[in-house]
Structures are given as structure tokens and as C-alpha cells.
Enzyme design. Structure first.
Site, PDB file in Angstrom:
ATOM      1  N   CYS A  38       0.862  -1.201   0.000  1.00  0.00           N
ATOM      2  CA  CYS A  38       0.000   0.000   0.000  1.00  0.00           C
ATOM      3  C   CYS A  38       0.889   1.238   0.000  1.00  0.00           C
ATOM      4  CB  CYS A  38      -0.935   0.016   1.200  1.00  0.00           C
ATOM      5  SG  CYS A  38      -1.859  -1.511   1.467  1.00  0.00           S
ATOM      6  N   ALA A  39       1.822   1.315  -0.944  1.00  0.00           N
ATOM      7  CA  ALA A  39       2.956   2.232  -0.850  1.00  0.00           C
ATOM      8  C   ALA A  39       2.671   3.673  -1.256  1.00  0.00           C
ATOM      9  CB  ALA A  39       4.105   1.703  -1.714  1.00  0.00           C
ATOM     10  N   ALA A  40       1.804   3.910  -2.227  1.00  0.00           N
ATOM     11  CA  ALA A  40       1.593   5.275  -2.721  1.00  0.00           C
ATOM     12  C   ALA A  40       1.080   6.171  -1.595  1.00  0.00           C
ATOM     13  CB  ALA A  40       0.610   5.246  -3.889  1.00  0.00           C
ATOM     14  N   GLY A  57       4.293   7.392  -1.583  1.00  0.00           N
ATOM     15  CA  GLY A  57       5.715   7.085  -1.642  1.00  0.00           C
ATOM     16  C   GLY A  57       6.603   7.705  -0.593  1.00  0.00           C
ATOM     17  N   GLY A  58       6.069   8.462   0.347  1.00  0.00           N
ATOM     18  CA  GLY A  58       6.919   9.043   1.385  1.00  0.00           C
ATOM     19  C   GLY A  58       7.623   7.990   2.206  1.00  0.00           C
ATOM     20  N   ASP A  67       1.173  -1.354  -4.843  1.00  0.00           N
ATOM     21  CA  ASP A  67      -0.102  -0.657  -4.665  1.00  0.00           C
ATOM     22  C   ASP A  67      -1.093  -1.253  -5.651  1.00  0.00           C
ATOM     23  OD1 ASP A  67      -0.875   2.121  -3.092  1.00  0.00           O
ATOM     24  OD2 ASP A  67      -2.164   1.754  -4.825  1.00  0.00           O
ATOM     25  N   ASP A 108       1.314  -0.108   5.803  1.00  0.00           N
ATOM     26  CA  ASP A 108       0.559   1.060   6.259  1.00  0.00           C
ATOM     27  C   ASP A 108      -0.832   0.915   5.650  1.00  0.00           C
ATOM     28  OD1 ASP A 108       0.374   3.580   7.641  1.00  0.00           O
ATOM     29  OD2 ASP A 108       0.327   4.534   5.681  1.00  0.00           O
ATOM     30  N   CYS A 155      -3.373   5.505  10.137  1.00  0.00           N
ATOM     31  CA  CYS A 155      -3.617   6.838  10.701  1.00  0.00           C
ATOM     32  C   CYS A 155      -5.012   6.950  11.294  1.00  0.00           C
ATOM     33  CB  CYS A 155      -3.374   7.926   9.664  1.00  0.00           C
ATOM     34  SG  CYS A 155      -4.352   7.761   8.154  1.00  0.00           S
TER      35      CYS A 155
END
Length: 462
Positions: A273-275, A277-278, A294, A336, A389
Site C-alpha cells: 500500500c505504498a503510494a 511514496g513518502g 499498490d 501502512d 492513521c
């Protein structure tokens, strides 16, 4: 009919019929009408605010506005959503009886006008006049135009008294405040609710030399290793270092999960779930050989563009995580996970109006499914950081507790509070991260707080 300040009924004055509806609209009217439409989409139809305000694919009325009017719409909507329980209480206090059922369009006209009168630097007469004009131009609301005029004029006259009274109303929907009380207690829940009214900070994750960049950019170094900016003129791309790709915007809390791995030299790392990309960039800088996954190819395109600006490279894979089966396991995995985003209300005030208890339950189930699968992708001895989050333990602590209770060969690695000076309070007794928006106090002139985040470190033992 509304009441005078002495409690007597105030009669309406006879209003002339609206004559020429084809005449040019008053300046600012389209912006207010657009704000009311988008507020209805968010509150009544549960549509995300970011989508409505997208410059390419957003609400057509919003896209038709000039940039100054778009900025006004954004300010009105963000303010209205942050203060909506208080705005509703203010309007209700000025009505002799509740608005009729089905009068949602009227409610939204009143709400955005009240937000301007109570919280924005807009002349009261302008907010009232344009709200009355909105009512007159809408067949559903035309018969209430005199009501709109009377209520809003009185709101302007009694602004100070109304603000004092509604200050007692928590600025958060009751359904979520109840969940926060259960998780953190009444006082903490009220403090979190109040904190969402504070402006969100602008945090940067830097490749190196946080102290140096804090001085160059007139900010402060953070305990997360990043930099928090003071208020500044202009846009982010105008700041020193942007074109050189030495930093990127990332909330302090969002930068924590990737740092929990430490040095990743020689390790195969998956960012699920990378985008956008931070966190991927952080894992690359920790010297990992990173594969970024992603489900959305368009989101991966954005990720690759962000990494290009930073001068970083990662393998990217567009795939459904639940079916992803690499030929070789990973040494480290960052998950994440998708969540309700209730920890981000300072910058996304629509979240608590577009989500509900059913969404939290659905997302928690999805997170558990993703986490169970992600753990199968680890090599023996490999480490996984699970984060999101959300402020709700149903999407964090409870998910991990269930997996630890029924999954063999998986253990929790407690996080050491001593490794996080300045954020010790965010480490739970079990050794997990739980940041709250009320944490991370800053010097005067620098915004305090950070997003609500949860993170736990798990290890596959065999």
C-alpha cells in the site's frame, strides 16, 4: 418566525418577489452556492472533500470558479466542517422550531453563512445578503428567504454571546467522540476534539541534516528526525531544497513507521500500500532494496514521479495485495494499511462526516485480512511494521491483539520509549506507538500536534 433578543416574536417584513433571475449573479454568490452544494455532498452523501475539490475531476461548479473563489470555497468548507456541531447548535438556538424535514438544502445555506459570520473574516452583511440570495434562487428554499435573513442577522448581532455559548459544544460528531471516550477517557477525548480546530503543521522528512535544514527553512527539528516549518509565504515548491529533492512533505507521525526498522542494509523490503511514496523513500534511504506495491497503477505513477524528484528508485508492482505471492520472502515489510483516517482530521475535516461505525468495522476487517496475508510474505526472522492513521483502537491495537492470540510463530517486538525522546508518551505499555493530535508541543510560532497514528512491530520467529 424567529425571536428577538428579549424573547418576543419578531415579525417578518414583506419581501419583494425576486424579479430577474436571469440577471448577472452577485459577486461571491457562485462561490457560496458551490460551497453549499459540496457541503451537502460531504455530509449527506458521504463523498470525500478532496475529491470534490480536485482541480481536474472535482465538482463541476468548483472547477468553473476562478482561483480566488476556489480558495474561498475551500476556506468556507474546511471551517464549516471543523465547527459543524457548534454551527448546528448556534442555528438551532435561533430557531423557534427545528427546520422542516427534508430542508437539508436550507440547512447547508445557513451553515456556510454561519461559518463566515462566526469564524471567517467575511463582513456579516455580505454573508447574510448572499445567503438570502441563495435562498431566493433555489425553488426549494425561496419560501424560507425571510427566515434566512432574520436568523443570520440576529446571529451577527449576538455573535459574541453565541460563540461563548457554543464553546461548550465539542466540535466533533457525537458518534466518534463516544468512541474516543471509551478508548482514552473523557478529558483526553475532549482535548482531541478541540485539537482538530488547530491548523495542521507542515512537516518535512529530510534525507539528512535535520538541524541544518531547520535553520535554513526557519523551522524546528523534530524528535522524528524531520523538520516542522513556521508559517511562510508562497508554495512548497518555492522553498529551498525542493528542486534538489532533499526533502518531502510528510506529517511527523506518518514518518515514524518506516523509522522503526532501523538500518535495512542488505535486506529485501516490501512497502505494501505504498503510494504516494513518502515511506517508500524512507525505506530506500535506510539502504533497503525496496519493492513498492499498490493496487492502483495511477497511484504508482504518482509514487514514481515523487521518487524521481528525490532521485530515488524502487521496483514497483501494481497488484492486489491479498493475492500477491512473491517467489522469495522479504526480510522486512511495511504495511501502512487502509483505514478510516480519523487521525488526520486537522487537515481532512470531512473524515468524521463521511465515515461511521460501520466503516471502521469494515476497514478493521480489511486490515486484519491484509496483515494476516502480509505476515506470510516474511522470511523467518523477518520484521513487519503494521501502521495506520486511525485514532480508533479497533483499527490498530485490537487487530494486532487478535493476530498475536491465534497466529503461531509471530511475536511483538516492543518499542523502547528511550529511543524516542520527546515522544515517550506515545509508546504504550505494550511497546506500540499510539500518537494523538494533542502530542508534540512546539515553541510559540510553530504549530503543535501531529496526526493520530498507530504502529506495532511484529517478527516471524520461524
Amino acid at each position: 418566525m424567529v425571536l428577538n433578543s428579549d424573547g418576543t416574536k419578531k415579525p417578518f417584513r414583506k419581501q419583494k418577489p425576486f424579479a430577474d433571475r436571469s440577471a448577472p449573479t452577485k459577486p461571491g454568490l457562485q462561490a457560496r452556492a458551490t460551497a453549499a452544494k459540496i457541503l451537502a455532498a460531504v455530509v449527506d452523501r458521504k463523498l470525500p472533500l478532496d475529491g470534490a475539490l480536485d482541480h481536474e475531476h472535482g465538482n463541476p461548479a468548483y472547477k468553473a470558479l476562478g482561483e480566488s473563489d476556489r480558495a474561498l470555497v475551500r476556506a468556507i468548507l474546511n471551517t464549516t466542517l471543523r465547527h459543524l456541531p457548534r454551527i448546528d447548535a448556534a442555528i438551532a438556538s435561533l430557531l423557534e422550531s427545528p427546520l422542516p424535514e427534508g430542508a437539508r438544502a436550507l440547512h447547508h445555506v445557513l451553515a456556510i453563512a454561519a461559518a463566515q459570520i462566526l469564524y471567517l473574516d467575511v463582513p456579516d452583511h455580505s454573508a447574510v445578503d448572499l445567503a438570502v440570495e441563495q435562498a431566493n434562487q433555489d425553488p426549494r428554499n425561496r419560501r424560507f428567504a425571510k427566515l434566512v435573513n432574520a436568523v443570520l442577522r440576529r446571529l451577527g448581532r449576538e455573535k459574541d454571546e453565541v460563540l461563548e455559548e457554543i464553546a461548550k459544544v465539542p466540535p466533533m460528531p457525537g458518534w466518534f467522540l463516544t468512541r474516543l471516550e471509551k478508548a482514552y477517557g473523557r478529558d483526553a477525548a475532549l482535548a482531541i476534539s478541540q485539537s482538530q480546530l488547530e491548523p495542521a503543521a507542515i512537516d518535512l522528512t529530510v534525507k539528512s541534516d535535520a538541524d541544518g535544514w531547520a535553520k535554513r527553512l526557519n523551522g524546528v527539528a523534530l524528535p522524528t528526525g524531520g523538520v516542522r516549518l513556521a508559517a511562510f509565504e508562497g508554495g512548497i515548491p518555492s522553498l529551498e531544497g525542493f528542486d534538489d529533492g532533499v526533502w518531502w512533505v510528510q506529517d511527523a507521525a506518518a514518518s515514524i513507521p518506516a523509522r522503526l526498522f532501523g538500518d535495512l542494509s542488505g535486506k529485501r523490503v516490501a512497502d505494501l500500500c505504498a503510494a504516494p511514496g513518502g515511506k517508500t523513500a524512507q525505506l530506500i534511504l535506510a539502504s533497503g532494496t525496496v519493492t513498492a506495491l499498490d493496487q492502483s497503477e495511477s497511484r504508482l505513477k504518482r509514487l514514481r514521479s515523487n521518487l524521481d524528484r528525490l532521485g530515488l528508485k524502487a521496483e514497483t508492482v501494481a497488484t492486489d495485495l491479498t493475492t500477491f505471492k512473491p517467489t522469495e520472502g522479504f526480510d522486512a515489510i511495511l504495511l501502512d494499511a487502509p483505514c478510516s483516517s480519523t487521525g488526520t482530521t486537522r487537515r481532512h475535516p470531512d473524515v468524521l462526516w463521511t465515515k461511521g461505525p460501520d466503516d471502521i468495522a469494515r476497514l478493521a476487517a480489511l486490515q486484519e485480512r491484509l496483515l494476516r496475508h502480509a505476515l506470510t510474505l516474511l522470511k523467518p526472522g523477518g520484521t513487519l511494521v503494521f501502521s495506520n492513521c486511525s485514532l480508533d483502537p479497533a483499527e490498530g491495537e485490537e487487530v494486532v491483539a487478535r493476530i498475536l492470540a491465534d497466529t503461531q510463530a509471530i511475536e511483538r517486538i516492543p518499542i523502547n520509549a528511550g529511543d524516542w525522546p520527546g515522544l515517550e508518551a506515545a509508546i504504550t505499555p505494550l511497546g506500540e506507538f499510539r500518537t494523538l493530535p494533542t502530542m508534540l508541543k512546539m515553541p510559540e510560532g510553530i504549530a503543535s500536534g501531529l496526526d493520530g497514528f498507530y504502529a506495532a512491530v511484529l517478527r516471524r520467529t520461524t
